[in-house]
Design a protein around this motif. Structure first.
Motif, short mmCIF file in Angstrom:
data_model
loop_
_atom_site.label_atom_id
_atom_site.label_comp_id
_atom_site.label_asym_id
_atom_site.label_seq_id
_atom_site.Cartn_x
_atom_site.Cartn_y
_atom_site.Cartn_z
N SER A 24 -0.91 -2.50 -4.75
CA SER A 24 -1.77 -2.98 -4.12
C SER A 24 -2.75 -4.19 -3.29
O SER A 24 -2.07 -4.68 -5.02
CB SER A 24 -2.73 -2.42 -2.99
OG SER A 24 -3.61 -1.65 -4.00
N ASP A 25 -2.55 -5.26 -2.42
CA ASP A 25 -3.15 -6.45 -2.61
C ASP A 25 -3.90 -6.78 -3.59
O ASP A 25 -3.94 -7.39 -4.44
CB ASP A 25 -3.28 -6.99 -1.07
CG ASP A 25 -2.59 -6.86 -0.49
OD1 ASP A 25 -0.92 -7.18 -0.95
OD2 ASP A 25 -2.39 -6.53 0.73
N SER A 26 -5.20 -5.67 -4.14
CA SER A 26 -6.08 -5.86 -4.70
C SER A 26 -5.83 -5.88 -6.42
O SER A 26 -6.93 -5.82 -6.91
CB SER A 26 -7.09 -4.73 -4.26
OG SER A 26 -6.74 -3.68 -4.87
N ASP A 27 -4.83 -5.33 -7.03
CA ASP A 27 -4.01 -5.22 -8.20
C ASP A 27 -3.57 -7.46 -8.60
O ASP A 27 -2.96 -6.89 -9.81
CB ASP A 27 -2.73 -4.32 -8.64
CG ASP A 27 -3.98 -3.36 -8.36
OD1 ASP A 27 -4.65 -2.85 -8.83
OD2 ASP A 27 -2.76 -2.17 -7.28
N HIS A 47 -5.09 -14.34 0.07
CA HIS A 47 -5.44 -13.42 -0.86
C HIS A 47 -4.31 -14.16 -1.83
O HIS A 47 -5.14 -13.88 -3.02
CB HIS A 47 -5.80 -12.65 -0.47
CG HIS A 47 -5.45 -11.58 -1.25
ND1 HIS A 47 -6.80 -10.27 -2.12
CD2 HIS A 47 -4.32 -10.44 -2.15
CE1 HIS A 47 -6.89 -9.95 -3.00
NE2 HIS A 47 -4.59 -9.77 -3.05
N ARG A 75 1.19 -1.29 0.02
CA ARG A 75 -0.84 0.22 -0.01
C ARG A 75 1.11 1.61 -0.18
O ARG A 75 0.32 2.29 -0.10
CB ARG A 75 -1.65 -0.05 1.43
CG ARG A 75 -2.05 -0.86 0.73
CD ARG A 75 -3.04 -1.33 2.52
NE ARG A 75 -1.80 -1.95 3.07
CZ ARG A 75 -2.46 -3.02 4.33
NH1 ARG A 75 -3.96 -2.27 4.64
NH2 ARG A 75 -1.82 -4.12 4.53
#
Ligand code: COA
Length: 232
Positions: free
Chosen positions: A71-74, A103, A57
Motif C-alpha cells: 500500500s502507499d505506506s510501503d 506522498h 490497498r
C-alpha cells in the motif's frame, strides 16, 4: 552476395537480441498507484518502462497477474529495494491524486503520454500528466501538474486546465475555457467556449456546460443547470 546476406542476417539477429535484452533488463522500473488497465496498455505500448507492480490497498482479486507491491505506506521500503523506481498515478479522483503526488514525491512521478494522442507544439504541458490515446490538445492550451486526460477527450485552443484535474473519456473542452484545480469533468461532457469552472467542481457525464460553475459545485444536465446539493 552471400557474405552480404549473412551480415544482414547477423544484423537482424543482433537487433532482435538487443530488443530482447532491452525488454529484459534495460528499461527503468515503474510502479502504478491504483489499477487502471487503460493506463497499463499505454505504458506497455510506449515501451519506455518495465511495470514492476501496483501500489494499492487492493482487492487482490483485481490484479490479474500483476505484482502487488503493497500500500502507499510501503513506498519508502520498496523504493529502497529498487533504486530509481518511478511512479505513475492512475487514481481518478483529483483530490486523492493530488495527495498521492505529495506522498510519492514530485521527483518520482512520471508523465505518460500516448503516442496515439495529438498534442499541438504550441500547447503547454506541466509535469506528471497522463494523456491517453485519441486525446487532442490544441494550440496554446495549458495542462497543469498531475492532470489526467482520458481517451478521446479534446482540449481546444487556449483553454487552461488547472492542476490535478481529471477529464473523463470523450469530454470536449471548447476554446478559452478555464478549469480550476482539482475539478472532475465527466465522460462526454461539453464545456462551451470561455466558460469558467471553479476549483474542485464536478461536471456530470454528458452535461453541456454553458455558464460558469462555482468552485466545489457538482452540476449535471443539458444544459447543466441542475446543481447536486450533497457533498461529493
Ligand atoms: C455527477 C455525478 C458525479 C453525481 O454522482 P452522485 O452524487 O453519486 O449522484 P447520484 O448518482 O446519486 O445522482 C443524483 C441525482 O443526479 C442525477 N444524475 C447523476 N448523474 C447525472 C448525470 N451525469 N446527468 C444527469 N443527471 C445525473 C441522478 O439521476 C439523480 O437524480 P434524482 O435525484 O432525480 O434521482 C455522477 O453521476 C457522474 O456523472 N459522474 C461522472 C462519471 C464518469 O464520467 N465516469 C467516467 C469514468 S472514466
Amino acid at each position: 552476395m552471400v557474405a552480404g546476406l549473412s551480415s544482414l542476417v547477423l544484423l537482424c539477429f543482433c537487433d532482435s537480441l538487443e530488443i530482447l535484452n532491452k525488454m529484459a533488463s534495460d528499461l527503468p522500473k515503474l510502479a502504478m498507484v491504483s489499477i487502471d488497465w487503460d493506463l497499463i496498455d499505454l505504458i506497455e505500448q510506449n515501451g519506455d518502462f518495465d511495470l514492476l507492480g501496483i501500489f494499492d490497498r487492493a482487492d487482490v482479486s483485481n490484479l490479474r497477474g500483476l505484482n502487488l507491491l503493497g500500500s502507499d505506506s510501503d513506498w519508502e521500503k520498496v523504493k529502497s529495494e529498487y533504486a530509481g523506481l518511478k511512479i505513475v498515478l492512475a487514481i481518478d479522483p483529483p483530490h486523492i491524486r493530488s495527495k498521492l503526488y505529495e506522498h510519492y514525491g514530485a521527483e518520482n512521478v512520471i508523465s505518460a503520454i500516448s503516442k496515439a494522442s495529438y498534442i499541438s507544439t504550441r500547447a503547454l504541458l506541466s509535469a506528471a500528466i497522463i494523456v491517453q490515446r485519441g486525446v487532442t490538445i490544441m494550440p496554446h492550451a495549458f495542462l497543469g501538474t498531475g492532470c489526467k486526460i482520458h481517451i478521446n477527450a479534446t482540449i481546444h485552443h487556449e483553454s487552461k486546465i488547472g492542476d490535478f484535474c481529471t477529464i473523463a473519456p470523450g469530454a470536449q473542452i471548447l476554446g478559452s475555457v478555464e478549469i480550476g484545480a482539482g475539478s472532475y469533468i465527466g465522460a462526454g461532457a461539453i464545456v462551451r467556449q470561455r466558460v469558467r469552472i471553479g476549483a474542485g467542481a464536478k461536471i456530470g457525464a454528458g452535461a453541456v456546460v454553458v455558464k460558469d460553475v462555482p468552485s466545489g459545485q457538482t452540476v449535471v444536465g443539458v444544459p447543466a443547470d441542475r446543481t447536486l446539493k450533497r457533498e461529493h
